[in-house]
Scaffold this motif. Structure first.
Motif, PDB file in Angstrom:
ATOM      1  N   ASP A 188       0.633  -1.109  -0.028  1.00  0.00           N
ATOM      2  CA  ASP A 188      -0.052   0.219   0.040  1.00  0.00           C
ATOM      3  C   ASP A 188       0.941   1.126  -0.106  1.00  0.00           C
ATOM      4  O   ASP A 188       0.842   2.182   0.903  1.00  0.00           O
ATOM      5  N   ARG A 189       1.735   1.447  -1.014  1.00  0.00           N
ATOM      6  CA  ARG A 189       2.525   2.617  -1.267  1.00  0.00           C
ATOM      7  C   ARG A 189       3.687   2.748  -0.193  1.00  0.00           C
ATOM      8  O   ARG A 189       3.451   3.552   0.674  1.00  0.00           O
ATOM      9  N   PRO A 190       4.708   1.887  -0.253  1.00  0.00           N
ATOM     10  CA  PRO A 190       5.862   1.984   0.553  1.00  0.00           C
ATOM     11  C   PRO A 190       6.390   3.454   0.610  1.00  0.00           C
ATOM     12  O   PRO A 190       6.781   3.820  -0.394  1.00  0.00           O
ATOM     13  N   GLU A 191       6.536   4.075   1.634  1.00  0.00           N
ATOM     14  CA  GLU A 191       7.343   5.403   1.739  1.00  0.00           C
ATOM     15  C   GLU A 191       8.401   5.237   2.542  1.00  0.00           C
ATOM     16  O   GLU A 191       9.237   4.387   2.104  1.00  0.00           O
ATOM     17  N   TRP A 192       8.737   5.884   3.559  1.00  0.00           N
ATOM     18  CA  TRP A 192      10.013   6.070   4.272  1.00  0.00           C
ATOM     19  C   TRP A 192      10.366   4.796   5.045  1.00  0.00           C
ATOM     20  O   TRP A 192       9.128   4.120   5.636  1.00  0.00           O
ATOM     21  N   GLY A 193      11.548   4.399   5.021  1.00  0.00           N
ATOM     22  CA  GLY A 193      11.864   3.120   5.948  1.00  0.00           C
ATOM     23  C   GLY A 193      12.745   3.783   7.051  1.00  0.00           C
ATOM     24  O   GLY A 193      13.141   4.927   6.952  1.00  0.00           O
ATOM     25  N   ALA A 194      12.994   2.995   8.263  1.00  0.00           N
ATOM     26  CA  ALA A 194      13.845   3.415   9.361  1.00  0.00           C
ATOM     27  C   ALA A 194      14.146   2.051  10.015  1.00  0.00           C
ATOM     28  O   ALA A 194      13.271   1.145   9.887  1.00  0.00           O
ATOM     29  N   VAL A 195      15.559   2.250  10.382  1.00  0.00           N
ATOM     30  CA  VAL A 195      15.931   1.103  11.027  1.00  0.00           C
ATOM     31  C   VAL A 195      16.257   1.323  12.877  1.00  0.00           C
ATOM     32  O   VAL A 195      16.911   2.514  13.079  1.00  0.00           O
ATOM     33  N   ASP A 196      15.515   0.617  13.825  1.00  0.00           N
ATOM     34  CA  ASP A 196      15.835   0.963  15.111  1.00  0.00           C
ATOM     35  C   ASP A 196      17.240   0.654  15.379  1.00  0.00           C
ATOM     36  O   ASP A 196      17.773  -0.501  15.420  1.00  0.00           O
ATOM     37  N   PRO A 197      18.098   1.709  15.908  1.00  0.00           N
ATOM     38  CA  PRO A 197      19.644   1.283  16.084  1.00  0.00           C
ATOM     39  C   PRO A 197      19.999   0.593  17.268  1.00  0.00           C
ATOM     40  O   PRO A 197      20.910  -0.017  17.397  1.00  0.00           O
ATOM     41  N   ASN A 198      18.818   0.269  18.256  1.00  0.00           N
ATOM     42  CA  ASN A 198      19.030  -0.445  19.372  1.00  0.00           C
ATOM     43  C   ASN A 198      18.784  -2.060  19.249  1.00  0.00           C
ATOM     44  O   ASN A 198      19.018  -2.525  19.935  1.00  0.00           O
ATOM     45  N   ASN A 199      17.737  -2.408  18.198  1.00  0.00           N
ATOM     46  CA  ASN A 199      17.393  -3.792  17.911  1.00  0.00           C
ATOM     47  C   ASN A 199      17.319  -4.078  16.499  1.00  0.00           C
ATOM     48  O   ASN A 199      17.166  -5.376  16.278  1.00  0.00           O
ATOM     49  N   GLY A 200      17.688  -3.455  15.767  1.00  0.00           N
ATOM     50  CA  GLY A 200      17.657  -3.644  14.181  1.00  0.00           C
ATOM     51  C   GLY A 200      16.276  -3.873  13.633  1.00  0.00           C
ATOM     52  O   GLY A 200      16.180  -4.063  12.436  1.00  0.00           O
ATOM     53  N   ASP A 201      15.257  -3.696  14.372  1.00  0.00           N
ATOM     54  CA  ASP A 201      13.896  -3.949  13.531  1.00  0.00           C
ATOM     55  C   ASP A 201      13.733  -2.728  12.649  1.00  0.00           C
ATOM     56  O   ASP A 201      14.261  -1.467  12.727  1.00  0.00           O
TER      57      ASP A 201
END
Ligand code: FEO
Ligand code: CA
Ligand code: CA
Ligand code: CA
Length: 705
Positions: free
Chosen positions: A481-494
């Motif tokens: 459904d229209r992928p926009e920004w991604g982010a990676v949690d620096p503390n657990n890699g999620d």
């Protein structure tokens, strides 16, 4: 404008100019979501503990938690070493005002609006600025952005008082840019054609120069405010800047043009939406809705054009029709006119749709399009943490309805100090398949494998990459459904990705479980064994957008009852945090998840979207499920782009397209009535302008704390 001229012009409008969408579906739906969630619960409980750890704290719900205090200095998400709750501010209400609103105890400053002089002769902003002057000024429609500490060594460490602010400029609204567009009934994407059917050449140049990227040296003053430094670092990259092609597509027949018969180069980058920051301290600008800038009247159309929405229609801003011609303009018409591809610009659209690497600390460097990362509507790119001796991994979404999420894994290992952007030129691009049971697979897009061969018309790996969407569909990627920004949690890699909305979705699938998904959701996954290069993962839905009713139904339906950390069931969003259409996303070093909204200007403050008010930014604590609205923006805009200084005491965000909700009739009948006068408050002389907002906490604390 005189009546004679007024009677002699034509207005052309390809729509509202925001995010023209191509909807495409060629994948089959999966099973219903509820069954999927229950199946996954079984799976998680039966699997190794480490696998499930990243999802230990689901249940992002209303701001209801009363157990949010953090008194453990070692707790993940407390990287600043401070005690107390991760989110310490009081939520701001929804707003329909023409203001920036921040929480009590915070202040802000507006800097770098469109037209701010930053380099060359530093021409002062004026609506009469020429195209050449625009090339020495900040571009328009600010989007993704990063603050590079001035030392130039680490992207997230170093000075918090001085650095290079690097930002994208996604598109333009010609009616706000040109003196002879004032007072003409124009929509936000419309342009005025001259009586002879051409476009004014300098207006076309001004629009090309308002696109691209700005590199701006900035410095903090004693009063928390920031100022521009007139510096040799300052630079404009535009729709005309010479660029190199790198990776497998370099030299391919598919990118040979009259400009570059060898297929090594092109001019400019366009529709730069979100961005990325490499572990080696460079900036990646994404090319998102670039296809609309081209037209092609060939019949039949090549698939590398048709699959991206390029057709016989004229290009978005009619640059190909600039009076006087010139290949820097005519190249936007990709119709075959020469005897071969090296005698025309039939392949020019194949030189767009890439991620573009820019070294902000070398103002003379030539930007490089990294073709290994695929060709599609790149929203941005987010890198996993670089680990010595391990591959470099980055993720990128294709923001169009029913398109895909990708990741790239480098062939070579990361070596701090010697790795540079060339590591992105060899490796494997994968497309994500989200199984309905909560597991997922990364499917490789490699020439010669799994049908990506002559049987499906592929000649080589360059062909696979130029036709990334086609290859991903053949491999069985999951339409999103229209992928926009991604982010990676620096503390657990999620890994998190916003899926902004998809009102055209007519079939539920596990990872996109709402038909007519008007309000979007945020998906999250953890790679197997915690390694970003893994080819399998487990996913979950972090948040469903919606008002208090819709979000509640979705959260209850889409989640596993009792999985929230405190044992409670999920509940609906509330007045403090209801949101629609998540787009911008960033996770700070303490694991605060910053979420920015982009309800389209055709929907804002009307109908089912009225309850959400103007576009906003929210902050979530993934450990407790708290979510609070942090900031609301002025009328007609979207909030996009977010980064803090390394000390987290200054935050920069962008306000894009204020006043875009102004109707053609309003713009045509009374220029002073433009709905928004932000930020200049001078509606008679200055249209609304995209700009950057600097935010600080009055007590000098960490933003969000
Ligand atoms: Fe330009 Fe997908 O936002
Ligand atoms: Ca937008
Ligand atoms: Ca966006
Ligand atoms: Ca958007």
């Amino acid at each position: 404008m005189s009546d004679e001229i007024r009677n002699n012009i034509t207005i052309v409008d390809n729509g509202n100019g925001d995010e023209p969408q191509l909807s495409y579906t060629d994948n089959k739906p999966f099973a219903r979501v509820l069954e999927a969630r229950l199946a996954r619960r079984t799976l998680l409980k039966g699997s190794a503990g480490a696998t499930a750890l990243g999802f230990m704290s689901l249940g992002l719900a209303g701001c209801l938690s009363n157990s949010s205090s953090r008194d453990d200095d070692d707790a993940p998400g407390n990287g600043g070493g401070e005690t107390g709750p991760l989110i310490g501010f009081t939520a701001v209400p929804t707003s329909e005002s023409d203001e920036i609103v921040v929480p009590e105890g915070y202040s802000y400053q507006v800097i770098l609006p469109w037209g701010t002089p930053i380099t060359g002769e530093y021409p002062a902003f004026d609506l009469a600025n020429t195209g050449a002057e625009q090339g020495m000024q900040v571009g328009s429609h600010h989007d993704g952005m990063h603050f590079f500490p001035i030392e130039g060594e680490e992207p997230f460490e170093g000075s918090s008082d001085e650095g290079l602010l690097v930002m994208n400029h996604e598109y333009v609204e010609p009616r706000f840019m040109h003196l002879d567009h004032i007072g003409v009934a124009l929509g936000s994407g419309a342009v005025v054609m001259r009586g002879d059917g051409t476009r004014d050449r300098d207006q076309a140049l001004k629009e090309l120069n308002a696109h691209g990227v700005s590199v701006v040296h900035v410095k903090k003053r004693g009063d928390n405010r920031w100022e521009l430094v007139q510096s040799d670092y300052n630079r404009r990259v535009t729709g005309l800047t010479p660029m190199e092609l790198h990776g497998p597509v370099r030299g391919s027949n598919l990118v040979k043009t009259k400009y570059s018969p060898e297929g090594h180069a092109t001019r400019g980058t366009l529709n730069n939406c979100a961005m990325g920051v490499t572990p080696w301290n460079t900036y990646m600008a994404a090319e998102e809705n670039w296809a609309g800038y081209f037209g092609n009247r060939d019949n039949p159309l090549p698939r590398e054009h048709a699959r991206y929405g390029i057709g016989a229609q004229d290009s978005r801003y009619r640059w190909a029709l600039a009076n006087g011609g010139g290949e820097e303009f005519t190249r936007f018409d990709a119709t075959s006119t020469g005897a071969s591809a090296t005698e025309d610009y039939r392949n020019e659209p194949n030189c767009f749709g890439w991620m573009v690497e820019i070294d902000p600390f070398d103002p003379t460097s030539t930007p490089k399009k990294r073709t290994s990362l695929g060709r599609f509507g790149h929203e941005g790119v987010v890198f996993g943490p670089a680990i010595e001796g391990q591959p470099v991994v980055c993720y990128s979404g294709d923001d169009s309805a029913n398109e895909f999420i990708y990741k790239f894994v480098s062939e070579q290992p990361f070596v701090k100090g010697s790795t540079d952007g060339s590591i992105l030129d060899t490796g494997i691009l994968y497309v994500a398949k989200f199984n309905d049971n909560g597991t997922g697979e990364w499917l490789p897009l490699v020439y010669g494998q799994n049908g990506l061969d002559a049987a499906n018309g592929f000649a080589d790996q360059a062909d696979v990459l130029v036709n990334t969407r086609l290859a991903a569909g053949i491999m069985g990627g999951t339409p999103m459904d229209r992928p926009e920004w991604g982010a990676v949690d620096p503390n657990n890699g999620d890994v998190y990705f916003t899926l902004t909305n998809n009102s055209g979705r007519s079939t539920e699938i596990g990872a996109n479980p709402r038909i007519n998904n008007q309000h979007g959701h945020i998906i999250r996954w953890q790679e197997a064994n915690g390694e970003h290069a893994s080819t399998t993962f487990e996913w979950d839905i972090f948040l469903f957008g919606g008002d208090d009713g819709i979000s509640g139904q979705a959260n209850l339906k889409g989640r596993i009852p009792g999985e929230a950390a405190d044992g409670s069931e999920d509940v609906a969003l509330t007045a403090d945090n209801l949101l629609s259409s998540p787009d911008g996303l960033w996770i700070d070093k303490d694991s605060r998840v910053w979420i920015q909204t982009d309800i389209g200007e055709g929907s804002q403050n009307t109908g089912v979207f009225e309850v959400f008010g103007n576009n906003a930014m929210l902050c979530a604590d993934p450990a407790t499920g708290e979510l609070r609205r942090f900031l609301t923006g002025p009328i007609g805009q979207e909030i996009t782009g977010v980064i803090t200084t390394p000390d987290q005491k200054t935050m920069f965000i962008n306000v894009q397209h204020p006043g875009a909700t102004t109707t053609p009739a309003e713009w045509g009948t009374d220029r002073r009535y433009v709905r928004s006068s932000w930020p200049d408050r001078n509606p008679v002389r200055v249209p609304p302008r995209s700009a950057t907002v600097v935010i600080w906490k009055d007590d000098g604390g960490v933003i969000g704390s």
